[in-house]
Design a protein around this motif. Structure first.
Motif, short mmCIF file in Angstrom:
data_model
loop_
_atom_site.label_atom_id
_atom_site.label_comp_id
_atom_site.label_asym_id
_atom_site.label_seq_id
_atom_site.Cartn_x
_atom_site.Cartn_y
_atom_site.Cartn_z
N SER A 35 71.90 -74.53 37.37
CA SER A 35 71.00 -73.61 36.67
C SER A 35 71.83 -72.72 35.75
O SER A 35 73.06 -72.71 35.81
N VAL A 36 71.15 -71.92 34.90
CA VAL A 36 71.88 -71.05 33.99
C VAL A 36 72.68 -70.01 34.77
O VAL A 36 73.81 -69.67 34.40
N THR A 37 72.15 -69.53 35.89
CA THR A 37 72.89 -68.58 36.73
C THR A 37 74.10 -69.26 37.36
O THR A 37 75.20 -68.68 37.40
N SER A 38 73.92 -70.47 37.85
CA SER A 38 75.03 -71.22 38.46
C SER A 38 76.12 -71.52 37.44
O SER A 38 77.31 -71.51 37.77
N THR A 225 73.98 -72.82 25.02
CA THR A 225 72.73 -72.77 25.78
C THR A 225 71.65 -72.04 25.00
O THR A 225 70.47 -72.43 25.02
N ASP A 229 68.25 -73.96 24.37
CA ASP A 229 67.05 -73.52 25.09
C ASP A 229 66.10 -72.68 24.25
O ASP A 229 64.88 -72.76 24.41
N GLY A 341 74.99 -64.70 33.05
CA GLY A 341 74.10 -65.68 33.66
C GLY A 341 73.00 -65.02 34.46
O GLY A 341 71.84 -65.43 34.41
N ILE A 342 73.36 -63.96 35.21
CA ILE A 342 72.35 -63.26 36.02
C ILE A 342 71.32 -62.56 35.14
O ILE A 342 70.11 -62.66 35.36
N ALA A 344 70.64 -63.25 32.02
CA ALA A 344 69.86 -64.25 31.27
C ALA A 344 68.70 -64.78 32.09
O ALA A 344 67.64 -65.09 31.57
N GLY A 345 68.92 -64.88 33.42
CA GLY A 345 67.86 -65.36 34.29
C GLY A 345 66.70 -64.38 34.40
O GLY A 345 65.57 -64.80 34.68
N SER A 346 66.97 -63.08 34.18
CA SER A 346 65.93 -62.07 34.34
C SER A 346 65.37 -61.54 33.02
O SER A 346 64.19 -61.20 32.94
#
Length: 382
Positions: A35-38, A225, A229, A341-342, A344-346
């Motif tokens: 995932s993007v966070t991973s 990304t 995306d 990454g974190i 971006a996920g939120s």
């Protein structure tokens, strides 16, 4: 052949590895279903190692012949580059990329220290050119990765290229290891104005580099990304190359105008967040790609400006000072890349990049305080 060519090559290889890994992260994520966070956490493994290396190896480099250190580290880099290429196991990749981060980090700061010691008369100009080699490597790597992937060879060919470059650098250092150092005889001596190791001055510059490298990695690792995306565009790798290539003239110019390094540093610190905000509100892939040019130019000026300024505060502990800077870059790179990454996920990638750029306020404060440290240092020398 002369030593500085191979020191430049080592820094070029480091840039090539960094830019190549950044450009490969999207494909690596597909390979390992991340995932993007991973992906942010995956990228931060190498950056954590870049933070650890100076803590472990800084004093060793000051107590040991620097060229011997370079040979040992290049040997380790060759071994793990080959290992990553040959293995398909995710854990092996993580271990290998950790050790590559460890060696590239140490090779970077030891090469800079070796350059400063071996070329005291022309060191300031050479630092500008040396850091431009990092940018050149980072510029070329995404183009190579794009070629490797489109031709069916895959992203692992990056590590074959890294192995070849490391072998050449190893051979060059062996050939030049007994070369005589340059004599300091010009007024632009890299040690001019140096009154010893000033820990607060070095620490303030560490803050600047921590934030800069954190932003640079957060942007560079995720720009591909962003294009894929957000814009459904394949221009991401070219935008990343554009971001890096304009750092080359930027860093050369800082070397040529090294006496203005602090003013250049302030201008770059102000420009980066302003450009980033414009990128965040851009509505086309082509516009973002165009904005990567001034952003890369501003980013390119920070590294050589900090290194040139650092020499005034490092005394005879150049490897230790550059190791502290490298530790700061590792902290910034690891923490901010994971944070990107974190966030971006939120809040999406656009919001994450704006949030990262806000940290440059702390960089500006650090440079202002550094000016006060410099006034104190000059008074103490009188």
């Amino acid at each position: 052949m002369v030593l500085w060519i191979y020191l430049f090559l080592i820094v070029f290889i480091n840039g090539f590895e960094a830019g190549g890994y950044q450009a490969s992260l999207y494909s690596i994520g597909q390979t390992y279903d991340l995932s993007v966070t991973s992906k942010g956490l995956f990228a931060s493994v190498e950056l954590f190692a870049t933070m650890l290396a100076p803590l472990v190896l800084g004093n060793w480099a000051d107590r040991t012949k620097k060229l011997r250190c370079l040979l040992i580290l290049l040997g380790i880099q060759i071994i793990f580059s080959i290992t990553i290429f040959m293995s398909n196991i995710q854990l092996v990749f993580i271990v290998g990329i950790f050790f590559l981060g460890l060696t590239t980090s140490a090779l970077q700061f030891i090469s800079i220290a070796a350059l400063a010691e071996s070329y005291p008369a022309s060191g300031k100009k050479k630092i500008g050119f040396m850091t431009s080699m990092y940018a050149l490597g980072a510029f070329l790597a995404p183009l190579f990765v794009d070629f490797f992937i489109n031709s069916g060879l895959g992203w692992k060919m990056l590590f074959v290229s890294l192995t070849i470059g490391s072998v050449i650098a190893f051979a060059g250092v062996v050939i030049c290891r007994n070369q005589k150092a340059e004599t300091a005889f010009r007024t632009d001596n890299i040690n001019a104005g140096n009154t010893g190791f000033v820990v607060w001055g070095v620490l303030l510059l560490c803050i600047v580099m921590c934030i800069y490298v954190g932003f640079e990695n957060g942007f560079a690792f995720f720009v591909d990304t962003l294009f894929e995306d957000v814009f459904s565009s394949g221009l991401g790798k070219f935008a990343l190359s554009m971001f890096w290539v304009v750092m080359i003239p930027s860093r050369v110019l800082v070397g040529l105008f090294s006496k203005y390094s602090k003013k250049i540093l302030i201008a770059a610190i102000i420009a980066i967040p302003l450009i980033t905000v414009v990128i965040a509100f851009a509505n086309s892939a082509e516009l973002v790609m165009a904005l990567c040019i001034p952003l890369g130019f501003a980013c390119g000026a920070i590294y050589p400006s900090v290194l040139t300024t650092l020499m005034e505060y490092s005394g005879d502990r150049k490897a230790t000072a550059t190791a502290m800077i490298t530790t700061a870059t590792g902290i910034g790179g690891a923490a901010f890349t994971a944070l990107t990454g974190i966030l971006a996920g939120s809040m999406g990638l656009r919001g994450a990049m704006v949030a990262l750029s806000a940290f440059f306020i702390l960089s500006l404060i650090s440079v202002v305080v550094l000016g006060r440290i410099n006034i104190w240092k000059n008074k103490s020398a009188e």
